[in-house]
Design an enzyme around this catalytic site. Structure first.
Site, short mmCIF file in Angstrom:
data_model
loop_
_atom_site.label_atom_id
_atom_site.label_comp_id
_atom_site.label_asym_id
_atom_site.label_seq_id
_atom_site.Cartn_x
_atom_site.Cartn_y
_atom_site.Cartn_z
N GLY A 240 0.84 -0.99 0.21
CA GLY A 240 0.38 -0.10 -0.02
C GLY A 240 0.97 1.52 0.04
O GLY A 240 -0.01 2.43 -0.03
N GLU A 276 3.54 -6.54 1.79
CA GLU A 276 3.24 -7.09 -0.06
C GLU A 276 3.15 -5.82 -1.01
O GLU A 276 2.26 -5.90 -1.88
CB GLU A 276 1.89 -7.28 -0.16
CG GLU A 276 1.63 -8.72 1.13
CD GLU A 276 -0.04 -8.52 1.46
OE1 GLU A 276 -0.65 -8.39 1.34
OE2 GLU A 276 -0.01 -10.05 2.41
N PRO A 277 4.17 -5.56 -1.12
CA PRO A 277 3.78 -3.76 -2.68
C PRO A 277 3.65 -4.60 -3.22
O PRO A 277 4.45 -5.62 -3.73
CB PRO A 277 5.51 -3.36 -1.87
CG PRO A 277 6.20 -4.42 -1.88
CD PRO A 277 5.67 -5.68 -0.71
N GLY A 278 2.98 -3.33 -4.29
CA GLY A 278 2.62 -3.88 -5.16
C GLY A 278 3.29 -2.91 -6.38
O GLY A 278 4.13 -2.65 -7.33
N ARG A 279 2.17 -1.64 -6.55
CA ARG A 279 2.40 -0.20 -6.98
C ARG A 279 3.35 0.17 -6.64
O ARG A 279 3.98 1.05 -7.43
CB ARG A 279 1.77 0.32 -6.37
CG ARG A 279 1.10 2.04 -7.78
CD ARG A 279 0.29 2.93 -6.66
NE ARG A 279 -0.39 2.39 -5.71
CZ ARG A 279 -2.06 2.38 -5.83
NH1 ARG A 279 -2.48 3.22 -7.93
NH2 ARG A 279 -2.90 2.18 -5.37
N TYR A 319 -10.79 5.68 -10.95
CA TYR A 319 -10.58 7.06 -9.78
C TYR A 319 -10.25 8.46 -9.87
O TYR A 319 -9.74 8.71 -9.04
CB TYR A 319 -9.41 5.70 -9.22
CG TYR A 319 -9.11 4.58 -9.48
CD1 TYR A 319 -9.59 3.90 -8.20
CD2 TYR A 319 -8.24 3.92 -9.61
CE1 TYR A 319 -10.06 2.41 -7.64
CE2 TYR A 319 -8.17 2.72 -9.77
CZ TYR A 319 -8.54 1.58 -9.06
OH TYR A 319 -9.23 0.42 -8.63
N CYS A 347 -16.78 5.53 -26.99
CA CYS A 347 -17.55 6.18 -26.72
C CYS A 347 -18.57 6.15 -25.87
O CYS A 347 -19.61 5.89 -25.80
CB CYS A 347 -18.48 5.25 -27.74
SG CYS A 347 -17.31 5.20 -29.53
N GLU A 348 -17.66 7.02 -24.90
CA GLU A 348 -18.27 7.08 -23.59
C GLU A 348 -18.03 9.29 -22.85
O GLU A 348 -16.55 8.39 -23.16
CB GLU A 348 -18.77 6.40 -22.64
CG GLU A 348 -17.45 5.91 -21.93
CD GLU A 348 -17.92 4.48 -20.98
OE1 GLU A 348 -18.17 5.21 -20.03
OE2 GLU A 348 -18.02 3.43 -21.24
N TYR A 376 -1.07 -1.45 -12.02
CA TYR A 376 -2.66 -1.90 -11.87
C TYR A 376 -3.06 -0.53 -13.74
O TYR A 376 -4.22 -0.12 -14.00
CB TYR A 376 -3.05 -0.21 -11.17
CG TYR A 376 -3.18 -1.42 -9.63
CD1 TYR A 376 -3.51 -2.61 -9.62
CD2 TYR A 376 -2.19 -0.15 -9.22
CE1 TYR A 376 -3.35 -3.41 -8.61
CE2 TYR A 376 -1.52 -1.27 -7.55
CZ TYR A 376 -2.88 -2.42 -7.21
OH TYR A 376 -2.30 -2.70 -6.09
N1 LLP Z 1 -1.63 -6.89 -0.32
C1 LLP Z 1 -3.42 -6.81 -0.69
C2 LLP Z 1 -4.22 -7.15 0.54
C3 LLP Z 1 -3.97 -6.04 -1.15
O1 LLP Z 1 -5.14 -5.94 -1.48
C4 LLP Z 1 -3.38 -4.59 -2.19
C5 LLP Z 1 -3.69 -4.28 -3.16
C6 LLP Z 1 -2.18 -4.68 -2.03
C7 LLP Z 1 -1.53 -5.88 -0.99
C8 LLP Z 1 -0.97 -3.64 -2.79
O2 LLP Z 1 -0.87 -2.80 -2.76
P1 LLP Z 1 0.29 -1.65 -3.32
O3 LLP Z 1 1.29 -1.85 -2.84
O4 LLP Z 1 -0.01 -1.80 -4.71
O5 LLP Z 1 -0.93 -0.26 -3.29
N2 LLP Z 1 -6.49 -1.22 -8.37
C9 LLP Z 1 -6.54 0.35 -7.93
C10 LLP Z 1 -5.95 -0.69 -6.54
C11 LLP Z 1 -6.30 -2.08 -6.05
C12 LLP Z 1 -5.31 -1.97 -4.53
C13 LLP Z 1 -5.55 -3.63 -4.51
N3 LLP Z 1 -5.01 -4.39 -2.92
C14 LLP Z 1 -5.49 1.25 -8.55
O6 LLP Z 1 -5.43 1.02 -9.23
O7 LLP Z 1 -5.04 2.12 -7.91
#
Ligand code: LLP
Length: 422
Positions: A240, A276-279, A319, A347-348, A376
């Site tokens: 997050g 658990e970093p993603g973004r 968002y 088309c929107e 994402y």
């Molecule tokens: N762990 C869990 C349990 C999660 O639900 C998430 C993201 C992450 C880790 C990774 O979070 P991050 O480090 O990426 O912030 N589609 C949305 C973001 C949805 C995030 C959902 N959960 C966007 O485009 O902003």
């Protein structure tokens, strides 16, 4: 920091000019930088260096292309998956089950079984019905499922409401007030081994305070559960941490500062730490490269119509998210700029990326780049308006490879079938 910079007047991904990728692969196209992915992963490694045992479980929902997973897996990353499809991708990228964490509120029995058969590090359990189902599935197979229970700390993550997950009115986790009771039940269930606690309070957090509040509660809960006789030895702190979407001075805290917040809260508990970093790993490691189709004069505003659309990058429509939009050719210093509403062909009216973007008068066929689109982006794309999924390219220094090709129209259509009565 990323590796998308202007060199010789042209935006490059590492050492490859984006115009070369556009010429060879076509547009729209997602372009990722290997060096940026690796750098972001290594920054998290440094942030957790203080923890003798830790694992960075990349949340592959952010970008699950198997080439991205292989690159990170080879650096030692674990994976946080939320479906058996993501599990299969992690495995296809060569990540062993022992490094895969299974999160998510709606795991099916079939998914549990497949993950247990294939090997899994831990299930992050989100409810009592899920706990009981997992116990039945695991014990029925003669297996033991290692679990952490996702606890909802009821903390306001101060982020967009659609991506906040740690308040009591969100669907995620077990209310912290009930955690001891649920752990007591878990300890008695066959096929279940309690090993830790999990939390994830939301995404794109730009302030460390919500983490401090949540992690303090996690530390208290660890002590309480140990007093109750549970062997809590692993803490999953979730993901997050936000990224800078704008190149201004308001950048979110750095991973190193985030690592210190974890250390201050739980560093004395002797637990293995997972995050658990993603973004933060993938976001600024990718751009969406598109091309101008038309310039259209509207009533009091000018529209820049691109070949990329909301189906390729849904974040602005979904968002109200901001992505910096820049030309691939570096504007001359002091070049005249005008305001454009940057839109796609869908088309929107929701297919508007940005309003009033200042750009130096683009021409048709000019390349336009959306920054911070590595997370994402491609994973949330669709074929709305029958626009085939766009390709993905991975750059590594001066070379690049297509890591997901653009399907032909025939391929897109051939996935469907006519019933025999038509
Ligand atoms: N762990 C869990 C349990 C999660 O639900 C998430 C993201 C992450 C880790 C990774 O979070 P991050 O480090 O990426 O912030 N589609 C949305 C973001 C949805 C995030 C959902 N959960 C966007 O485009 O902003």
């Amino acid at each position: 920091m990323d590796h998308f910079n202007y060199k010789n007047g042209e935006l490059h991904a590492e050492d490859v000019p984006l115009s070369r990728i556009a010429a060879e692969v076509g547009t729209p196209v997602y372009v990722y930088s290997s060096a940026t992915l690796a750098r972001h992963f290594n920054v998290f490694q440094q942030a957790l260096e203080w923890a003798p045992e830790h694992l960075i479980c990349y949340a592959l929902k952010a970008n699950s292309n198997i080439a991205v997973l292989k690159l990170l897996g080879d650096l030692g990353a674990g994976m946080d998956v939320v479906s058996i499809g993501e599990y299969a991708r992690a495995r296809a990228a060569g990540v062993p089950g022992a490094r895969i964490v299974f999160s998510g509120v709606g795991k099916t029995r079939e998914e549990m079984k497949l993950a247990l058969e294939g090997g899994i590090r831990q299930f992050n359990v989100e409810s009592e019905p899920e706990l009981r189902a997992l116990s039945e599935v695991a014990s029925g197979m003669g297996a033991v499922a290692p679990i952490a229970i996702r606890v909802n700390p009821d903390v306001d993550a101060k982020t967009h409401e659609k991506i906040a997950t740690g308040k009591s009115d969100n669907k995620f986790g077990i209310p912290i007030a009930r955690a001891r009771e649920v752990y007591a039940e878990a300890a008695k269930l066959p096929g279940i081994e309690v090993i830790g606690i999990d939390m994830h309070i939301g995404s794109q957090l730009t302030d460390l305070d919500p983490y401090r509040q949540a992690y303090a509660k996690m530390a208290d809960l660890t002590r309480a559960l140990r007093d109750d006789g549970h062997d809590i030895r692993r803490l999953d702190m979730g993901g997050g941490l936000g990224i800078p979407y704008k190149r201004d001075n308001n950048a979110p805290p750095l991973p190193i500062e985030y690592g210190q917040v974890i250390r201050e809260a739980v560093g004395d508990l002797g637990c293995e730490i997972e995050i658990e970093p993603g973004r933060n790993i993938a976001g600024n490691a990718g751009v969406l490269l598109s091309k101008v189709i038309y310039l259209k004069e509207g009533e009091g505003r000018n529209f820049l119509i691109l070949d990329a659309a909301m189906n390729d990058l849904i974040r602005p429509a979904m968002y109200g998210a901001h992505h910096d939009i820049v030309p691939a050719i570096e504007p001359a210093p002091g070049a005249d700029v005008s305001a454009f509403d940057v839109v796609g062909p869908v088309c929107e009216s929701g297919d508007t990326f940005q309003k009033g973007t200042q750009l130096p008068s683009p021409d048709p066929d000019d390349l336009i780049v959306f920054r911070s689109a590595g997370a994402y982006g491609a994973v949330m794309s669709s074929e709305y308006n029958s626009r085939p999924l766009i390709p993905e390219v991975l750059v590594d220094r001066d070379r690049f490879a297509v890591i997901r090709p653009r399907p032909t129209l025939a391929e897109m259509i051939s996935r469907e079938a006519l019933p025999d009565w038509l």
